[in-house]
Enzyme design. Structure first.
Site, mmCIF file in Angstrom:
data_model
loop_
_atom_site.group_PDB
_atom_site.id
_atom_site.type_symbol
_atom_site.label_atom_id
_atom_site.label_comp_id
_atom_site.label_asym_id
_atom_site.label_seq_id
_atom_site.Cartn_x
_atom_site.Cartn_y
_atom_site.Cartn_z
ATOM 1 N N ASP A 1 0.840 -1.204 0.000
ATOM 2 C CA ASP A 1 0.000 0.000 0.000
ATOM 3 C C ASP A 1 0.878 1.258 0.000
ATOM 4 O O ASP A 1 2.093 1.173 0.163
ATOM 5 C CB ASP A 1 -0.928 -0.059 1.231
ATOM 6 C CG ASP A 1 -2.273 0.595 0.968
ATOM 7 O OD1 ASP A 1 -2.362 1.440 0.058
ATOM 8 O OD2 ASP A 1 -3.245 0.280 1.683
ATOM 9 N N GLU B 1 0.061 -0.145 -5.274
ATOM 10 C CA GLU B 1 -0.941 0.919 -5.373
ATOM 11 C C GLU B 1 -0.252 2.226 -5.797
ATOM 12 O O GLU B 1 -0.768 3.319 -5.578
ATOM 13 C CB GLU B 1 -1.689 1.084 -4.040
ATOM 14 C CG GLU B 1 -2.430 -0.160 -3.620
ATOM 15 C CD GLU B 1 -3.571 0.089 -2.639
ATOM 16 O OE1 GLU B 1 -4.167 1.173 -2.643
ATOM 17 O OE2 GLU B 1 -3.856 -0.837 -1.859
ATOM 18 N N PRO C 1 0.356 3.892 -8.734
ATOM 19 C CA PRO C 1 -0.283 4.973 -9.509
ATOM 20 C C PRO C 1 -1.406 5.694 -8.777
ATOM 21 O O PRO C 1 -1.600 6.895 -8.987
ATOM 22 C CB PRO C 1 -0.812 4.263 -10.756
ATOM 23 C CG PRO C 1 -0.660 2.816 -10.532
ATOM 24 C CD PRO C 1 0.254 2.579 -9.394
ATOM 25 N N LEU C 2 -2.111 4.987 -7.930
ATOM 26 C CA LEU C 2 -3.197 5.628 -7.179
ATOM 27 C C LEU C 2 -2.673 6.766 -6.311
ATOM 28 O O LEU C 2 -3.231 7.862 -6.280
ATOM 29 C CB LEU C 2 -3.898 4.575 -6.309
ATOM 30 C CG LEU C 2 -4.811 5.077 -5.197
ATOM 31 C CD1 LEU C 2 -5.961 5.901 -5.761
ATOM 32 C CD2 LEU C 2 -5.372 3.905 -4.404
ATOM 33 N N TYR C 3 -1.582 6.511 -5.625
ATOM 34 C CA TYR C 3 -1.034 7.533 -4.725
ATOM 35 C C TYR C 3 -0.223 8.582 -5.486
ATOM 36 O O TYR C 3 0.000 9.675 -4.987
ATOM 37 C CB TYR C 3 -0.163 6.866 -3.655
ATOM 38 C CG TYR C 3 -0.989 6.119 -2.642
ATOM 39 C CD1 TYR C 3 -1.449 6.740 -1.482
ATOM 40 C CD2 TYR C 3 -1.351 4.785 -2.859
ATOM 41 C CE1 TYR C 3 -2.225 6.056 -0.561
ATOM 42 C CE2 TYR C 3 -2.118 4.094 -1.940
ATOM 43 C CZ TYR C 3 -2.562 4.737 -0.795
ATOM 44 O OH TYR C 3 -3.337 4.061 0.116
ATOM 45 N N ASP D 1 -10.665 2.881 -3.198
ATOM 46 C CA ASP D 1 -11.128 1.580 -2.702
ATOM 47 C C ASP D 1 -12.564 1.262 -3.125
ATOM 48 O O ASP D 1 -13.447 2.123 -3.068
ATOM 49 C CB ASP D 1 -11.096 1.561 -1.170
ATOM 50 C CG ASP D 1 -9.681 1.646 -0.636
ATOM 51 O OD1 ASP D 1 -8.729 1.672 -1.436
ATOM 52 O OD2 ASP D 1 -9.541 1.699 0.601
HETATM 53 C C1 GLA Z 1 -6.009 1.163 1.531
HETATM 54 C C2 GLA Z 1 -6.108 0.180 0.372
HETATM 55 C C3 GLA Z 1 -7.186 -0.833 0.677
HETATM 56 C C4 GLA Z 1 -6.872 -1.551 1.974
HETATM 57 C C5 GLA Z 1 -6.714 -0.539 3.090
HETATM 58 C C6 GLA Z 1 -6.206 -1.164 4.360
HETATM 59 O O1 GLA Z 1 -7.156 1.954 1.647
HETATM 60 O O2 GLA Z 1 -6.371 0.856 -0.825
HETATM 61 O O3 GLA Z 1 -7.305 -1.766 -0.393
HETATM 62 O O4 GLA Z 1 -5.700 -2.286 1.792
HETATM 63 O O5 GLA Z 1 -5.789 0.493 2.737
HETATM 64 O O6 GLA Z 1 -6.017 -0.231 5.384
#
Ligand code: GLA
Length: 444
Positions: free
Chosen positions: A184, A217, A219-221, A245
Site C-alpha cells: 500500500d 498501489e 499509480p493511485l497515490y 477503494d
Molecule cells: C487502503 C487500500 C485498501 C486496503 C486498506 C487497508 O485503503 O487501498 O485496499 O488495503 O488500505 O487499510
C-alpha cells in the site's frame, strides 16, 4: 466524467496526505544510499514469471476490513482462523478448481511493534502460531498466501509500515513462505520516497529468491502529483491499483467503470501478461449489489482483464453468487492468454458497449444498461461495429455468456445484433469470428 479527481476525493474514508513526520533525516539518508547502491533503477523486477494471466484469489479487506475484535466477533475478526477457514473452503467448495489460488491477508494483521531485531510480527493473539504456520497450512491445501504491507512509515490502518525496513521485511516474508505482497502507499513522505520505495521493495522481493507476486498501489497515490508512467510501473509490479477503494455498492462499481473508461487510453496499453491494472476486489456475494449488478461486476472485470480477488464470506454465500464467481466461461474470458485488456467502445444515454480481443480471433462484448429506472431495455448494434470491424467478418458465432449461457447463432458482417438488458445489468457475449478458409458450410 471522473477526470481530475484528487486522491482524497477518490478515497473518502481516509485522508491520503503524505504523513511521514516521524522519520529521522539519518534514516532517510540511509535509505537513499541503499537505493543508490542497489542500482534500483536498472532492475527489471517484473521478470518474475508471475501473473501471466490476471491473479485470482480471495482478499479480506472489503468484507472484513480492520475487524480486530476477536472477543466480540470471533468469527469475523482478522485472525488465522479466518484465513484457514477460507483456504479450506477454497478447496472443498470448488474455488481452487476454477482458478482462485491466492488467500490474501490485508491490513491489520500486525502486532503494534516490530520485535527486538526489527522484524515484523503478527498480532500474537489473533495469529498465535504466526504467519509461517498459516503459510504452511495454505500451501498444504495447494494454495498460496498473500500478505499486506505499506511503503510508508505506517500501514493505512496505522500498523508499522515498511519504510526503512524494505530488505528485512522482504526477507521475513520469503522466510515465512509468503507468495504475494500487496504493498500500500499510505504515509510516504513525498512522491520521491513513494516511487523509490515501490521500486526498492520490488528489488528486495526479487533478491530473496522466492517467487513473490507484487501488487502495488503506486499509480493511485502518485496521480494527484504526477501522471503515472505505466511503462515504468510495469517493470516493477505485477498489478497496480489506479483508483480508490471499492465499496459494497453499485455507485462504487459504477465509479470504477466510469473512471477506467475515462482513462482507458493510458490504462489499456499498460496491461498484459505479467502486469495488470487492478480495479480492486470483487464484492459479489455480499450485501450491496443486486443480482444484475453482480453480473455487471463479473462481466466487466473479465473485460478489463482485472485480477479477480473476491472479498466475501465463502462460509456464507448464495448458490447464485457462487455460480457467477465460478462461471468457467467468464473466467476463461478474464484469463484469456492473449492478455489484452478490453475497453469501452461506445456509450449513449442508456447503454455502454465494452469489448475485449481474445485469442483465436474471438471477442468478448459486454452491453451494460445504465438506467436505474424501468425494465429491461433493448439495444441493437450492427455487427460491423464489433471487433474493430472484423469480429464478424465475414461471419461469427455469438454465444451469450451472461446472464445465462445461450447460443445466439450465426451472424454475418452486416447483421444487426439485438440484446435485452436489465437495468444496471449486463449481457456478456462471446463472438467467435470465422476465418474465410474455415467458413462453415451451412446447408440450405
Ligand atoms: C487502503 C487500500 C485498501 C486496503 C486498506 C487497508 O485503503 O487501498 O485496499 O488495503 O488500505 O487499510
Amino acid at each position: 466524467m471522473m477526470g481530475g479527481l484528487r486522491a482524497d476525493e477518490l478515497r473518502p474514508e481516509r485522508s491520503r496526505t503524505f504523513a511521514f513526520g516521524g522519520l529521522s533525516p539519518g534514516l532517510a539518508l540511509v535509505l537513499a544510499l541503499v537505493l543508490v547502491q542497489a542500482g534500483v533503477s536498472g532492475v527489471t523486477a517484473l521478470d518474475n514469471g508471475l501473473a501471466l494471466t490476471p491473479t485470482m484469489g480471495w482478499l479480506h479487506w472489503e468484507r472484513f476490513t480492520c475487524n480486530v475484535d476477536c472477543m466480540e466477533d470471533p468469527e469475523n475478526c482478522i485472525s488465522e482462523q479466518l484465513f484457514m477457514q477460507m483456504a479450506e473452503l477454497m478447496v472443498s467448495e470448488g474455488w481452487k478448481d476454477v482458478g482462485y489460488e491466492y488467500v490474501c491477508i490485508d491490513d491489520c494483521w500486525l502486532a503494534p511493534q516490530r520485535d527486538k531485531d526489527g522484524r515484523l510480527q503478527a498480532d500474537p493473539k489473533r495469529f498465535p502460531r504466526g504467519i509461517r504456520h498459516l503459510a504452511n497450512y495454505v500451501h498444504s491445501k495447494g494454495l498460496k498466501l498473500g500478505i499486506y504491507q505499506d511503503v510508508g512509515t505506517l500501514t493505512c490502518a496505522g500498523y508499522p509500515g515498511s519504510f526503512g525496513y524494505y530488505d528485512i521485511d522482504a526477507e521475513t516474508f520469503a522466510d515465512w513462505g509468503v507468495d504475494l505482497l500487496k504493498f500500500d502507499g499510505c504515509y510516504a513522505k513525498d512522491l520521491k520516497s513513494l516511487v523509490e520505495g515501490y521500486k526498492y521493495m520490488s528489488y528486495a522481493l526479487n533478491k530473496t529468491g522466492r517467487s513473490i507476486l507484487y501488487s502495488c498501489e503506486w499509480p493511485l497515490y502518485m496521480r494527484p502529483y504526477q501522471q503515472p508512467n505505466y511503462t515504468e510501473i510495469r517493470q516493477y509490479c505485477n498489478h497496480w491499483r489506479n483508483y480508490g477503494d471499492i465499496f459494497d455498492s453499485w455507485s462504487s462499481v459504477k465509479n470504477i467503470l466510469a473512471w477506467t473508461a475515462f482513462h482507458q487510453k493510458s490504462l489499456v496499453p499498460a496491461a498484459g501478461p505479467g502486469g495488470w491494472n487492478d480495479p480492486d476486489m470483487l464484492v459479489i456475494g455480499n450485501f450491496g449489489l443486486s443480482w444484475d449488478q453482480q453480473i455487471t461486476q463479473m462481466a466487466l472485470w473479465a473485460i478489463m482483464a482485472a485480477p479477480l480477488f473476491m472479498s466475501n464470506d465463502l462460509r456464507n454465500i448464495s448458490p447464485q453468487s457462487k455460480a457467477l464467481l465460478q462461471n468457467k466461461d467468464v473466467i476463461a474470458i478474464n484469463q484469456d492468454p492473449l492478455g489484452k485488456q478490453g475497453y469501452r467502445l461506445r456509450k449513449d444515454e442508456v447503454f455502454e458497449v465494452w469489448q475485449r480481443p481474445l485469442s483465436n480471433l474471438a471477442w468478448a462484448v459486454a452491453v451494460l444498461n445504465q438506467r436505474e429506472i424501468g425494465g429491461p431495455g433493448t439495444y441493437t448494434i450492427s455487427t460491423t461495429d464489433l471487433g474493430e470491424g472484423l469480429g464478424c467478418a465475414p461471419a461469427c458465432l455469438i454465444t451469450q455468456i451472461l446472464p445465462v449461457k445461450k447460443e445466439l447463432g450465426l451472424y454475418e458482417w452486416t447483421s444487426q445484433l439485438k440484446v435485452r438488458v436489465n437495468p444496471t445489468g449486463t449481457v456478456l457475449l462471446k463472438l467467435q469470428t470465422f476465418q474465410q478458409d474455415k467458413f462453415p458450410v451451412i446447408s440450405p
